[in-house]
Design an enzyme around this catalytic site. Structure first.
Site, PDB file in Angstrom:
ATOM      1  N   LYS A  18      -6.253   6.630  13.898  1.00 21.75           N
ATOM      2  CA  LYS A  18      -5.803   5.145  14.900  1.00 21.75           C
ATOM      3  C   LYS A  18      -5.901   5.428  16.483  1.00 21.75           C
ATOM      4  O   LYS A  18      -7.103   4.423  17.082  1.00 21.75           O
ATOM      5  CB  LYS A  18      -4.530   4.590  15.027  1.00 21.75           C
ATOM      6  CG  LYS A  18      -3.823   4.547  13.625  1.00 21.75           C
ATOM      7  CD  LYS A  18      -2.497   4.238  13.267  1.00 21.75           C
ATOM      8  CE  LYS A  18      -1.883   3.910  11.829  1.00 21.75           C
ATOM      9  NZ  LYS A  18      -0.731   3.431  12.083  1.00 21.75           N
ATOM     10  N   ASP A  74       1.575  -1.433  12.364  1.00 23.62           N
ATOM     11  CA  ASP A  74       2.170  -1.189  11.634  1.00 23.62           C
ATOM     12  C   ASP A  74       1.576  -2.248  10.560  1.00 23.62           C
ATOM     13  O   ASP A  74       1.242  -3.254  10.630  1.00 23.62           O
ATOM     14  CB  ASP A  74       3.740  -1.144  11.343  1.00 23.62           C
ATOM     15  CG  ASP A  74       4.149  -0.486  10.271  1.00 23.62           C
ATOM     16  OD1 ASP A  74       4.190   0.055  10.539  1.00 23.62           O
ATOM     17  OD2 ASP A  74       5.501  -1.056   9.237  1.00 23.62           O
ATOM     18  N   SER A  75       1.725  -1.364   9.702  1.00 21.30           N
ATOM     19  CA  SER A  75       0.727  -2.264   8.697  1.00 21.30           C
ATOM     20  C   SER A  75       0.413  -1.965   6.870  1.00 21.30           C
ATOM     21  O   SER A  75       1.100  -0.557   6.660  1.00 21.30           O
ATOM     22  CB  SER A  75      -1.481  -1.204   9.108  1.00 21.30           C
ATOM     23  OG  SER A  75      -1.466  -0.143   8.724  1.00 21.30           O
ATOM     24  N   GLY A 160      -6.994   5.027   2.512  1.00 24.68           N
ATOM     25  CA  GLY A 160      -5.672   3.714   1.544  1.00 24.68           C
ATOM     26  C   GLY A 160      -6.613   3.132   0.298  1.00 24.68           C
ATOM     27  O   GLY A 160      -6.785   3.605  -0.728  1.00 24.68           O
ATOM     28  N   HIS A 195      -7.411  -6.882   7.708  1.00 27.15           N
ATOM     29  CA  HIS A 195      -6.382  -7.669   8.852  1.00 27.15           C
ATOM     30  C   HIS A 195      -5.516  -6.858  10.411  1.00 27.15           C
ATOM     31  O   HIS A 195      -4.896  -7.411  11.311  1.00 27.15           O
ATOM     32  CB  HIS A 195      -5.264  -6.854   8.364  1.00 27.15           C
ATOM     33  CG  HIS A 195      -4.891  -5.400   7.606  1.00 27.15           C
ATOM     34  ND1 HIS A 195      -6.283  -5.515   7.339  1.00 27.15           N
ATOM     35  CD2 HIS A 195      -4.421  -4.892   7.960  1.00 27.15           C
ATOM     36  CE1 HIS A 195      -6.071  -4.447   6.544  1.00 27.15           C
ATOM     37  NE2 HIS A 195      -5.033  -3.615   7.079  1.00 27.15           N
TER      38      HIS A 195
HETATM   39  P1  IMP Z   1       0.812   2.991   8.721  1.00 26.35           P
HETATM   40  O1  IMP Z   1       0.588   4.286   9.485  1.00 26.35           O
HETATM   41  O2  IMP Z   1       2.763   3.710   8.814  1.00 26.35           O
HETATM   42  O3  IMP Z   1       0.685   1.464   9.074  1.00 26.35           O
HETATM   43  O4  IMP Z   1       0.528   2.883   7.161  1.00 26.35           O
HETATM   44  C1  IMP Z   1      -0.154   1.909   6.765  1.00 26.35           C
HETATM   45  C2  IMP Z   1      -0.677   2.466   5.251  1.00 26.35           C
HETATM   46  O5  IMP Z   1      -1.074   1.642   4.396  1.00 26.35           O
HETATM   47  C3  IMP Z   1      -1.767   3.417   5.141  1.00 26.35           C
HETATM   48  O6  IMP Z   1      -1.133   4.720   5.238  1.00 26.35           O
HETATM   49  C4  IMP Z   1      -2.976   2.475   4.090  1.00 26.35           C
HETATM   50  O7  IMP Z   1      -1.530   3.842   3.101  1.00 26.35           O
HETATM   51  C5  IMP Z   1      -2.352   1.060   4.086  1.00 26.35           C
HETATM   52  N1  IMP Z   1      -3.157   0.379   4.890  1.00 26.35           N
HETATM   53  C6  IMP Z   1      -3.267   0.393   6.063  1.00 26.35           C
HETATM   54  N2  IMP Z   1      -3.533  -0.610   6.316  1.00 26.35           N
HETATM   55  C7  IMP Z   1      -5.206  -0.725   4.908  1.00 26.35           C
HETATM   56  C8  IMP Z   1      -6.095  -0.688   5.317  1.00 26.35           C
HETATM   57  O8  IMP Z   1      -6.385  -0.996   5.975  1.00 26.35           O
HETATM   58  N3  IMP Z   1      -6.500   0.219   4.089  1.00 26.35           N
HETATM   59  C9  IMP Z   1      -6.305   0.794   3.048  1.00 26.35           C
HETATM   60  N4  IMP Z   1      -5.477   0.956   2.932  1.00 26.35           N
HETATM   61  C10 IMP Z   1      -4.307   0.052   4.509  1.00 26.35           C
END
Ligand code: IMP
Length: 209
Positions: A18, A74-75, A160, A195
């Site tokens: 990231k 956050d995603s 992911g 996104h």
């Molecule tokens: P964060 O790091 O808490 O935002 O977790 C986001 C999680 O959402 C990641 O570990 C992935 O599992 C999923 N995710 C978010 N963006 C993507 C993407 O662009 N492709 C595939 N999985 C995603």
């Protein structure tokens, strides 16, 4: 009123991938990045119930600790027939071992159980929320979404849940696309695909222009 971002930014992440992505996105604007991981800041618990709350929790903690403007994201993947799950729990569904093959199998199993047998019942979206918090408490928040179909996993690119997501208007899943196709910011000013890139375009327009 949006505030212009200048100078140095702390990226509230302990994830090297990231950090690299943010460095690349911000370098053309003359913004340098240091990460919460590099500064050994503790990782706050993500106790929010929305992407917005969790992004703000991370950015606020980093801005307070460093007295620098802080950025956090956050995603996750939201499946309509599952009431928006896995949503903010997307990373957690893969468990400690980051087993995304298992998490994708779980999405498929639950989706079929919820009646997801036709295209119309297999709708989903990826969501990315970016938060910018300044040490004086000023906050900006940007949300990017991309909608599409949940399909059986295809492709080995990306990370992911990429292989199970077929964005509308495309014939290849995120797992079958190059990172430039998925995350690239079009030079002609048209809307990016992913996104995260869409949320970044909103941030750049508001705070970097
Ligand atoms: P964060 O790091 O808490 O935002 O977790 C986001 C999680 O959402 C990641 O570990 C992935 O599992 C999923 N995710 C978010 N963006 C993507 C993407 O662009 N492709 C595939 N999985 C995603």
């Amino acid at each position: 009123m949006s505030r212009r971002l200048e100078g140095r930014l702390v990226v509230a992440t302990h994830n090297a991938g990231k950090l690299r992505e943010m460095r690349e996105l911000l370098a053309p604007y003359g913004i340098g990045c240091v990460s919460a991981g590099e500064l050994n800041l503790p990782e706050p618990e993500e106790t929010g119930l929305t992407f917005e709350e969790n992004a703000l929790i991370k950015a606020r903690a980093a801005a307070i600790a460093t007295k620098l403007p802080a950025f956090a994201d956050d995603s996750g993947l939201c499946v309509e027939a599952l009431g928006g799950d896995p949503g903010i729990y997307s990373a957690r569904w893969a468990g400690e071992s980051k087993d995304f093959a298992g998490a994708m199998a779980e999405v498929e199993r639950k989706l079929v159980a919820a009646g997801g047998t036709t295209d119309a019942k297999r709708r989903g979206s990826f969501v990315s929320v970016l938060a910018l918090v300044w040490p004086d408490g000023h906050e900006e928040i940007f949300r990017g979404e991309v909608h599409g179909q949940i399909v059986l996993p295809r492709g080995t690119a990306g990370f992911g849940y990429d292989p199970l997501f077929l964005p509308d208007g495309h014939s290849r899943t995120f797992g079958e696309m190059t990172s430039e196709e998925k995350h690239g910011i079009p030079a002609d000013g048209s809307t990016a695909l992913s996104h995260r890139a869409r949320a970044f375009q909103l941030l750049a327009k508001a705070c970097l222009a």
